[in-house]
Design an enzyme around this catalytic site. Structure first.
Site, PDB file in Angstrom:
ATOM      1  N   CYS A  70      51.708 -35.053  33.343  1.00 46.28           N
ATOM      2  CA  CYS A  70      50.946 -34.834  32.105  1.00 46.28           C
ATOM      3  C   CYS A  70      49.582 -34.528  32.387  1.00 46.28           C
ATOM      4  O   CYS A  70      48.632 -35.055  33.065  1.00 46.28           O
ATOM      5  CB  CYS A  70      50.847 -36.258  31.273  1.00 46.28           C
ATOM      6  N   CYS A 118      46.945 -36.779  31.153  1.00 47.29           N
ATOM      7  CA  CYS A 118      46.788 -38.015  32.049  1.00 47.29           C
ATOM      8  C   CYS A 118      46.028 -37.750  33.412  1.00 47.29           C
ATOM      9  O   CYS A 118      45.195 -38.470  33.719  1.00 47.29           O
ATOM     10  CB  CYS A 118      48.078 -38.486  32.307  1.00 47.29           C
ATOM     11  N   ASP A 164      37.589 -27.746  25.016  1.00 45.55           N
ATOM     12  CA  ASP A 164      38.790 -27.221  25.055  1.00 45.55           C
ATOM     13  C   ASP A 164      38.793 -25.812  25.888  1.00 45.55           C
ATOM     14  O   ASP A 164      37.443 -25.032  25.742  1.00 45.55           O
ATOM     15  CB  ASP A 164      39.255 -26.698  23.740  1.00 45.55           C
ATOM     16  N   HIS A 205      48.932 -43.029  27.578  1.00 46.79           N
ATOM     17  CA  HIS A 205      49.573 -41.875  26.982  1.00 46.79           C
ATOM     18  C   HIS A 205      50.790 -42.081  26.038  1.00 46.79           C
ATOM     19  O   HIS A 205      51.673 -43.234  26.266  1.00 46.79           O
ATOM     20  CB  HIS A 205      50.561 -41.459  28.532  1.00 46.79           C
ATOM     21  N   GLY A 264      52.163 -26.516  16.782  1.00 51.64           N
ATOM     22  CA  GLY A 264      51.293 -26.245  17.836  1.00 51.64           C
ATOM     23  C   GLY A 264      50.945 -26.803  18.949  1.00 51.64           C
ATOM     24  O   GLY A 264      50.066 -26.530  19.642  1.00 51.64           O
ATOM     25  N   THR A 297      51.351 -28.399  22.164  1.00 51.79           N
ATOM     26  CA  THR A 297      51.643 -27.616  23.711  1.00 51.79           C
ATOM     27  C   THR A 297      51.406 -28.784  24.838  1.00 51.79           C
ATOM     28  O   THR A 297      52.236 -28.587  25.649  1.00 51.79           O
ATOM     29  CB  THR A 297      50.930 -26.569  23.868  1.00 51.79           C
ATOM     30  N   HIS A 337      50.673 -35.352  24.760  1.00 51.66           N
ATOM     31  CA  HIS A 337      49.821 -36.320  25.257  1.00 51.66           C
ATOM     32  C   HIS A 337      48.902 -36.342  23.730  1.00 51.66           C
ATOM     33  O   HIS A 337      48.303 -35.337  23.541  1.00 51.66           O
ATOM     34  CB  HIS A 337      48.980 -36.170  26.170  1.00 51.66           C
ATOM     35  N   HIS A 371      46.181 -36.298  20.840  1.00 55.12           N
ATOM     36  CA  HIS A 371      44.829 -35.661  21.283  1.00 55.12           C
ATOM     37  C   HIS A 371      44.289 -35.122  19.748  1.00 55.12           C
ATOM     38  O   HIS A 371      44.961 -34.327  18.989  1.00 55.12           O
ATOM     39  CB  HIS A 371      44.749 -34.538  22.312  1.00 55.12           C
ATOM     40  N   HIS A 391      41.702 -32.460  18.089  1.00 58.53           N
ATOM     41  CA  HIS A 391      40.827 -31.255  18.190  1.00 58.53           C
ATOM     42  C   HIS A 391      39.586 -31.527  17.425  1.00 58.53           C
ATOM     43  O   HIS A 391      39.792 -31.740  16.015  1.00 58.53           O
ATOM     44  CB  HIS A 391      41.654 -30.101  17.846  1.00 58.53           C
TER      45      HIS A 391
END
Length: 117
Positions: free
Chosen positions: A9, A12, A35, A51, A96, A98, A101, A103, A105
């Protein structure tokens, strides 16, 4: 095992410090970093150090850590001096996602039309 770091990952590895990232904040439970393909002047990812495949799995298994991710989103916005911002959790490839894990934005620094796109 859910919650345990995964060797394959990307996030990770970033959380563990094995892959470099431009880290803007870090707590006991989260890491926030820029990003690499920003979609707005401010585009920071906030990830849990544990995770889970997506935000729903994280919230179901560890709601306190999910809350930490949201709290850090506000801290990132404050640090970046962004008054208006969007928090996006992509769940599934059709949305979207990809990196598998959880997260968030954090997007801001320009007008964000609704609906997005």
């Amino acid at each position: 095992m859910p919650g345990e770091p995964q060797d394959d990952c990307l996030f990770c590895k970033i959380a563990a410090g094995h892959i470099p990232a431009t880290i803007v904040r870090e707590t006991d439970t989260t890491v926030a970093f820029r990003d690499i393909n920003p979609q707005a002047p401010t585009h920071v990812l906030v990830i849990p150090k544990v995770h889970y495949e997506n935000a729903a799995a994280l919230a179901a298994a560890e709601p306190a850590v999910a809350a930490d991710v949201l709290r850090e989103a506000q801290s990132v916005a404050d640090d970046e001096k962004v008054e208006s911002y969007r928090i996006v959790f992509n769940t599934g490839s059709g949305a979207g996602q990809t990196v598998w894990h959880a997260h968030a934005h954090i997007l801001g620094g320009r007008g964000l039309e609704w609906p997005p796109g």
